[in-house]
Design an enzyme around this catalytic site. Structure first.
Site, PDB file in Angstrom:
ATOM      1  N   ALA A  11      -3.327 -20.613  14.613  1.00 47.20           N
ATOM      2  CA  ALA A  11      -1.830 -20.432  15.831  1.00 47.20           C
ATOM      3  C   ALA A  11      -0.894 -18.878  15.266  1.00 47.20           C
ATOM      4  O   ALA A  11      -0.387 -19.107  15.090  1.00 47.20           O
ATOM      5  CB  ALA A  11      -0.570 -21.376  15.443  1.00 47.20           C
ATOM      6  N   ARG A  13      -2.140 -15.968  16.610  1.00 49.47           N
ATOM      7  CA  ARG A  13      -2.102 -15.070  17.310  1.00 49.47           C
ATOM      8  C   ARG A  13      -2.293 -15.503  18.916  1.00 49.47           C
ATOM      9  O   ARG A  13      -2.828 -17.230  18.507  1.00 49.47           O
ATOM     10  CB  ARG A  13      -2.350 -13.966  17.594  1.00 49.47           C
ATOM     11  CG  ARG A  13      -4.275 -14.095  16.673  1.00 49.47           C
ATOM     12  CD  ARG A  13      -5.090 -13.279  17.565  1.00 49.47           C
ATOM     13  NE  ARG A  13      -6.778 -12.944  17.529  1.00 49.47           N
ATOM     14  CZ  ARG A  13      -7.837 -13.188  17.162  1.00 49.47           C
ATOM     15  NH1 ARG A  13      -7.123 -12.157  15.691  1.00 49.47           N
ATOM     16  NH2 ARG A  13      -8.281 -13.038  17.098  1.00 49.47           N
ATOM     17  N   TYR A 151     -20.756 -21.401  22.117  1.00 46.14           N
ATOM     18  CA  TYR A 151     -19.483 -21.624  22.319  1.00 46.14           C
ATOM     19  C   TYR A 151     -19.786 -22.765  23.387  1.00 46.14           C
ATOM     20  O   TYR A 151     -18.843 -23.479  23.317  1.00 46.14           O
ATOM     21  CB  TYR A 151     -19.482 -20.275  22.938  1.00 46.14           C
ATOM     22  CG  TYR A 151     -17.571 -20.439  23.433  1.00 46.14           C
ATOM     23  CD1 TYR A 151     -16.582 -21.197  22.848  1.00 46.14           C
ATOM     24  CD2 TYR A 151     -17.437 -20.425  24.315  1.00 46.14           C
ATOM     25  CE1 TYR A 151     -15.078 -20.562  22.128  1.00 46.14           C
ATOM     26  CE2 TYR A 151     -15.655 -20.360  24.827  1.00 46.14           C
ATOM     27  CZ  TYR A 151     -14.537 -20.210  24.218  1.00 46.14           C
ATOM     28  OH  TYR A 151     -13.519 -20.454  24.749  1.00 46.14           O
TER      29      TYR A 151
END
Ligand code: NAP
Length: 250
Positions: A11, A13, A151
């Site tokens: 958190a 950014r 990913y």
């Protein structure tokens, strides 16, 4: 709305910071968790300056002891956590034949192992209070994306984890849902543009042209969806995946 204690990982950014600000604006006390405490503190300070309640907590979500210690610290400083947003993430993109095992492990470690460890660490206080909200950040890449075997597998895994948490924890008043963003303008997408050698503005313009709504996403677009799943009103919605992508597909 009842004020709860929330933890948002990653958190400092981007989407995580916007989500932390949004949950604080909704009245919750927020633990801003990230790798580097100083960076998390910037988000926490902005929340406090706006009249909210927040603390900065440094932890690597992929580290079992660190994840447990972070949750304990949050419980001591803000109260037992009842909202968890598993947002921390990294990219190590490469085509399969060039992807190292270390890149595979790092991405699966932060996204999937991190979400597992954090969810396991918070479930006790959620079960005890009979109320909880877990929101996992998936991605349109879960549907498959060139150069992102690690990913995509992690983000598809987040969806399976979400549905299983929903099944196991529902009887305790806990919901688990996933938000799957499309292209959002953050440091993560800026880094991708740099890696492939495209100016970020061109990268943004291309993504905007591809999206049915004609623009790229903002971190606040994702935060709004997360906040909905965290709300009292969403108590009968669990195990769902909401694509926040400006259209029906990536
Ligand atoms: P971002 O700007 O790169 O922010 C990710 C944050 O996670 C950073 O502050 C990073 O810290 C932190 N982090 C990384 N590893 C961590 C760890 N092991 N423990 C704790 N914190 C860690 O990313 P974003 O674009 O906001 O993305 C947030 C989430 O949304 C991610 O899960 C991402 O996969 C997902 N998502 C993003 C997009 C998009 O288009 N941006 C699309 C779909 C899904 P450091 O800076 O110190 O590394």
């Amino acid at each position: 709305m009842t004020a709860r204690t929330a933890i948002v990982t990653g958190a400092a950014r981007g989407i995580g910071a916007a989500t932390a600000r949004r949950l604080a604006a909704d009245g919750h006390a927020v633990a801003v968790l990230d790798l580097v405490e100083e960076q998390a503190r910037a988000t926490a300070d902005a929340i406090t300056a706006a009249g909210g309640r927040a603390v900065a907590v440094a932890a690597d979500v992929a580290d079992e002891d660190a994840a447990a210690a972070a949750v304990e610290r949050v419980a001591a400083e803000l109260g037992p956590p009842q909202i968890l947003v598993n947002n921390a993430g990294i990219l190590r993109d490469n085509l399969l034949f060039k992807m190292t095992a270390a890149d595979w492990d790092a991405v699966l470690g932060v996204h999937l192992r991190g979400a597992f460890l954090m969810s396991r660490a918070v479930q006790a206080s959620m079960v005890e209070s009979g109320w909880g909200r877990i929101v996992n950040l998936s991605s349109t890449s879960a549907l498959g994306n060139r150069g992102q075997a690690n990913y995509a597998a992690a983000k598809a895994g987040m969806q399976g984890l979400t549905k299983t948490l929903a099944i196991e924890l529902g009887r305790f008043g806990i919901t688990a849902n996933a938000v799957a963003p499309g292209f959002i303008e953050t440091e993560m997408t800026r880094a991708t543009a740099e890696r492939i050698g495209v100016p970020f503005e061109d990268f943004l313009a291309h993504a905007a042209a591809e999206a049915p709504v004609g623009r790229v996403g903002r971190p606040e677009d994702v935060a709004a969806a997360v906040a909905f799943f965290c709300s009292e009103d969403a108590g009968f919605i669990s195990g769902q995946v909401l694509y926040v992508a400006g259209g029906p597909k990536a």
